[in-house]
Motif scaffolding. Structure first.
Motif: not given
Length: 576
Positions: A44-47, A74-76, A82-84, A127-130
């Protein structure tokens, strides 16, 4: 790295904190205690997809909150910004700069889902993308998926890295180009008689429209005009009567005369009381408005007497012509005019068909050859990747108590080229030298399949590294020495990644750096689960239960302590 996960109202878990940390965390518990809910919480926390059925019966909503520690440069961290969302900066115990991020997911009883990243409300797809940057979850469903050809092809292409990605992108582009050219060729290769029939229809439309020369909305304007002229006498009576009431000679005086008298009376009163100034102004306005309306009606009556004399018959003839045009083409006038605008362009296209066809056929041949070249290149890239993948996976199998087994990655080019290429990809297992390789889906036992999948997952994870790896009962169907090898391999893997494993085997849990037990209890007919991080004595007790089913078995405790000692020694050797 996932530092911990807070779970509330999810399945059998009322409220619990799942502590995690660096290295290898083992999660154990009795059947039905809620180990599956832990994996669900991670998803769930990963979308992952949410369901109202996951909400605990006595709760209004379920909420899962993951606390992350990340590299602030880092990238994350860039993704969160970028997601705010916000990344909270801090220094770890070694004085290194770190960032803290909270990921939250909430599911209501009605099924509505909400998600937050770094305090910012975001779609679950974010969340899926992240999550793809953070965690890879491997479970029994993943094992089943990797026995299918499509998943095996995807796994090989991911292992192939940038070379495979570039070859696939080129092939997909050329495949789409050829498909587009073929569709156009098929359209233009329609019989000459069909094209001539279309030309004739277009010419007929152009001739018909130009003969009538209609304007957009003309039929509606004509109907309005005919309606007026057809009802001229009634209009004269109605409007004439209204004009007479306003300004004509009628008993008691016209409305204009009466309003004029009203204004005169108010003006007299204004000389004695200035507070009547607004009433006097309104009376003047009313007089002017009535006079203006009377003049407007007088002009309308004058025009009505002279307007349209001898015109009605011509209007009806014009309307009939337009209606015939609409009936002949079965469309509204606006649509007919739009078709007329495009007809000339389409005639030019048809005129150019005969010269376009030879060039188009040549373009199709060139595109077909370009696709063949791209497919051949992709096959070569896949063949090189397959050779490397099977070598690495076979080496992993040796570390998982399958010293004589070999993974074979078969890449067989076929005649037809599809959008993903022309290759048939198949993963096969050769259990021992001299045996025929057989497909994973049919030739491997449950234990062998678990080890093959772990080997593949380890190799694929190294090709596409993520900070955290989750394995859900990857040791299913395994026991004894093979289970020890799986535990040792997960321990080595945890030296470079955070590893979280849901297991039912003491031989695997023994190698963990952290051990968490899911415990269930029943009160008043309601089952609840809690999460407890085990200390050394707790680990011995839990592993004794896993080994013998009894927590107080002396032989079981001795066995558990032996496993822990061996795992610690193995870990020390890995660290050196």
């Amino acid at each position: 790295m996932l530092e911990d996960i807070e779970i509330r109202g999810l399945g059998v878990i009322e409220q619990a904190r799942l502590p995690l940390g660096r290295g290898f965390t083992a999660i154990t518990g009795e059947t039905g205690a809620g180990k599956t809910m832990v994996v669900t919480a991670l998803g769930l926390v990963l979308g992952g997809r949410s369901s109202a059925s996951a909400v605990r019966k006595d709760a209004e909503r379920a909420k899962v909150e993951g606390n992350l520690v990340i590299d602030p440069a880092g990238t994350f961290a860039t993704f969160v910004d970028e997601a705010g969302g916000e990344v909270e900066a801090f220094k770890d115990e070694d004085g290194e700069d770190r960032g803290a991020v909270v990921i939250s997911r909430q599911i209501a009883k009605n099924g509505r889902s909400r998600a937050w990243l770094g305090g910012q409300s975001v779609p679950a797809s974010t969340l899926v993308e992240g999550g793809e940057l953070l965690v890879a979850i491997h479970g029994q469903s993943e094992q089943l998926r990797l026995t299918q050809e499509g998943a095996q092809r995807t796994a090989l292409d991911e292992y192939g890295g940038e070379d495979a990605a570039a070859a696939i992108a080129t092939l997909e582009e050329r495949y789409d180009t050829l498909a587009s050219l073929r569709a156009e060729l098929e359209r233009l290769s329609t019989s000459a008689s069909d094209r001539e029939a279309e030309r004739e229809q277009l010419r007929e439309l152009i001739d018909a429209v130009e003969a009538v020369n209609p304007e957009v909305g003309e039929d509606e304007s004509l109907l309005q005009r005919i309606e007026r002229l057809s009802n001229r006498e009634q209009l004269r009576a109605d409007i004439g009567g209204a004009h007479t009431l306003l300004a004509g000679e009628v008993p008691g005086g016209s409305l204009s005369d009466r309003v004029r008298d009203v204004r005169t009376s108010i003006d007299r009163g204004l000389r004695s009381d200035t507070s009547l100034d607004l009433a006097a102004e309104n009376a003047a306005d009313l007089e002017y408005a009535i006079d203006e309306l009377a003049e407007t009606l007088a002009r309308y009556l004058a025009d009505l007497d002279t307007d349209g004399v001898g015109e009605l018959e011509a209007l009806n003839d014009r309307l009939a012509t337009l209606e015939n045009l609409k009936r002949d083409h079965g469309k509204d006038l606006a649509v007919i005019l739009a078709d007329y605008e495009q007809a000339g362009i389409r005639l030019l296209e048809l005129a150019g068909d005969d010269t376009r066809l030879p060039q188009l056929k040549s373009d199709v041949e060139d595109a077909q050859q370009a696709l063949e070249d791209a497919a051949t290149n992709l096959s070569e890239v896949r063949a090189r990747a397959a050779e490397a993948l099977q070598a690495e996976a076979t080496e992993e199998l040796r570390a998982l108590a399958m010293p004589h087994a070999k993974l074979v990655v078969s890449v067989t080019p076929e005649a037809n080229i599809r959008r993903h290429g022309r290759d048939r990809i198949e993963f096969l297992l050769e259990p021992h030298p001299g045996s025929d390789p057989t497909p994973l889906r049919t030739g491997a036992s449950g234990g062998e399949l678990s080890r093959v999948m772990l080997a593949l997952e380890v190799v694929l994870a190294s090709a596409n590294p993520v900070p955290t790896l989750v394995f859900d009962e990857v040791d299913a169907g395994v026991g004894g020495a093979a289970a020890l090898e799986i535990g040792a391999r997960l321990q080595r893997l945890a030296r470079s990644s955070q590893v979280i494993v849901v297991t039912h085997l003491a031989q695997v849990a023994a190698f963990a750096d952290h051990h968490v037990r899911i415990e269930k209890s029943t009160s008043g007919g309601v089952t609840s689960s809690s999460i407890r991080e085990l200390d050394e004595s707790g680990r011995v007790e839990e592993m004794t239960r896993l080994l013998s089913g009894l927590t107080d078995s002396e032989s079981g405790q001795a066995h558990a302590q032996e496993l822990l000692r061996r795992a610690e020694e193995a870990g020390a050797r890995v660290a050196r």
